[in-house]
Design an enzyme around this catalytic site. Structure first.
Site, PDB file in Angstrom:
ATOM      1  N   HIS A  35       0.748  -1.034   0.103  1.00  0.00           N
ATOM      2  CA  HIS A  35       0.092   0.127   0.002  1.00  0.00           C
ATOM      3  C   HIS A  35       0.912   1.332  -0.104  1.00  0.00           C
ATOM      4  O   HIS A  35       0.359   2.270  -0.270  1.00  0.00           O
ATOM      5  CB  HIS A  35      -0.829  -0.238   1.213  1.00  0.00           C
TER       6      HIS A  35
ATOM      7  N   ASP B 238      -2.229   1.790  -4.624  1.00  0.00           N
ATOM      8  CA  ASP B 238      -3.706   2.157  -3.931  1.00  0.00           C
ATOM      9  C   ASP B 238      -4.811   1.252  -4.390  1.00  0.00           C
ATOM     10  O   ASP B 238      -4.537   0.597  -5.348  1.00  0.00           O
ATOM     11  CB  ASP B 238      -4.144   3.687  -4.584  1.00  0.00           C
TER      12      ASP B 238
END
Length: 513
Positions: free
Chosen positions: A485, A489
């Site tokens: 992450h 995204d």
């Protein structure tokens, strides 16, 4: 210029070795007589060793935390001419010394087999299995040990015929390239350098002095550059007992007067760690340990998230079956591989990642940059008898469905038989992990650091759906992607999977591009 060898003195009371707990000098430093050199700890006491001469430190015996035998060189000094004259070496008229290793009365010598340079920047290897023990007779090319590096597992074979007199450690120990792995008693003089015996000089405070000509000075190392070894303090006997018992000294409560772990502390630790009835303990070594370390590092440093979607693969399965049926004769003759669903998935993935290069990347967080790649070098997580390995399909975007199937089979079979080369495990830019028919409903695979994504197709299963007022059976598969992450995204992960899904649900599309 002469040489002065300060040997670890005989401390008495049966002490045969000492642990160096602190160095006060380093190679290149100038010292004066009586200046502190090192602190050493034995079973009996901790002592400070001081310099018997003025000179320049050429070498020190080891790093802090390591053991030195009584009588072994502790510090070697370069000394001035006067010092050399005061303690001359044996003259040319002296009796010729006998070699330390020679063709003895039985015609035997010693052959030291050192861990070879495996290349690819490998500096050490873990011994995962021994095939010989001290006292065994071996023939040339007999297996000696299996060793694992970051790149591959290799089998080490004997370069000579002889009798094993020493092996370098236990299974699970790490050996440096160039270190002696196995010593043999062999016919002839072996391969060890004969060392002339030195005449014993007059004893000076437990030391001995030898002289050589024109020594090579080691490069100077500043004291602040020396490594700091954070090891539990313990006497050699305590440390050996812990090593033999497989105990971690750092887990013991140190109650000794100088903060050292004592035998009583080990007693308490052994009691606390004593196996329960019916418990079997297995040492974690080799590939299993590498996997544990790698996965723990990935989970510790990567902010994982997993996205899962369901894909209708009814048409894909029909296409795969038609292809196998059409080329059934060639498949039976071994001219073509039988197609599974995996080559189709990889082809669709390779086409999709051209539009989503952020998934085909590595995040070098220590350097502060992300590397994206045009070639899709796809790691294929493969379960073997020794654990999970990840061989790599190079340039997956260039392969046909048939070539893909052939390469998958080669890598899978080679991994299970331990027949792959180090190059077969190198260069992965992203990874796919599949458990085949055991694939479950959903997987949340762990990203293989420094990669930023890992893909996980799950098993294909039938599903009843209502379409145009009628119940129909469709073949569906859940598809997972775990991402870093910090780099990817959730919206991008979902969008990328939708594009992959479209290709797999309408498989003709992947052959029209």
């Amino acid at each position: 210029m002469g040489t002065y060898r300060f040997k670890l003195p005989d401390i008495g009371e049966g002490v045969v070795e000492a642990e160096i707990t602190a160095w006060h000098v380093a190679p290149g430093e100038t010292v004066e007589e009586d200046q502190p050199l090192a602190d050493a700890m034995t079973d009996k006491a901790t002592i400070e060793l001081t310099s018997p001469v003025d000179g320049v430190v050429r070498t020190v015996a080891c790093e802090e935390g390591e053991m030195v035998a009584v009588g072994a060189d502790l510090v070697v000094f370069d000394t001035d001419g006067e010092e050399a004259e005061a303690h001359p070496a044996a003259s040319a008229d002296s009796p010729s010394p006998e070699p330390a290793v020679k063709a003895a009365s039985g015609g035997q010598g010693t052959y030291d087999f050192k861990l070879p340079d495996i290349g690819e920047g490998v500096v050490e290897a873990e011994i995962t299995a021994w095939h010989v023990a001290v006292g065994d007779s071996v023939e040339e090319d007999d297996p000696l040990a299996d060793a694992m590096t970051d790149k591959a597992t290799i089998e080490l074979t004997s370069p000579v015929s002889g009798t094993v007199t020493m092996v370098a450690g236990d299974e699970g120990d790490t050996i440096s390239v160039g270190a002696t792995l196995v010593s043999f008693a062999v016919e002839g003089i072996g391969n060890t350098e004969p060392e002339p015996e030195k005449p014993s000089p007059a004893p000076v405070a437990g030391t001995s002095r030898d002289v050589t000509d024109k020594p090579t000075k080691a490069p100077a190392i500043k004291a602040e550059d020396r490594p700091i070894v954070n090891r539990p303090l313990a006497a050699p006997a305590v440390r050996k007992r812990a090593r033999d018992a497989g105990l971690d000294l750092s887990q013991a409560r140190a109650t000794g007067s100088q903060g050292q772990v004592t035998h009583a502390d080990l007693d308490l630790l052994e009691t606390a760690l004593e196996p329960a009835p019916g418990e079997t303990r297995i040492k974690v070594i080799g590939l299993r340990r590498k996997i544990a370390q790698s996965m723990a590092e990935s989970k510790r440093t990567i902010a994982h998230f997993t996205y899962v979607d369901e894909i209708d693969v009814t048409d894909l399965e029909a296409l795969r079956k038609r292809a196998n049926a059409k080329f059934a004769d060639a498949i039976s003759a071994g001219e073509r591989p039988k197609l599974t669903v995996l080559p189709f998935i990889i082809r669709a993935l390779a086409m999709t990642l051209k539009d989503w290069p952020q998934f085909n990347a590595r995040y070098h967080d220590d350097l502060g940059h992300i590397s994206q790649f045009s070639d899709i070098n796809l790691g294929i997580a493969t379960q073997t008898d020794i654990g999970l390995v990840v061989p790599v399909i190079q340039q997956a975007q260039t392969l046909s469905i048939w070539d893909m199937a052939r390469e998958i089979a080669r890598l899978a079979n080679g991994a299970r038989d331990n027949q792959l080369k180090p190059s077969d495990f190198q260069g992965a830019t992203t990874t796919l992990t599949s458990l085949g028919p055991l694939g479950g409903i959903v997987t949340t695979p762990v990203v293989n650091k420094p990669e930023v994504a890992i893909f996980g197709p799950n098993k294909i299963r039938p599903k009843l759906e209502l379409r145009d007022g009628a119940v129909v059976e469709r073949m569906v598969m859940n598809f997972s992607v775990s991402c870093d992450h910090r780099v990817i995204d959730g919206y991008d992960a979902a969008s990328m999977i939708q594009e992959l899904k479209a290709r797999l649900q309408d498989p003709i599309e992947m052959f029209l591009a």
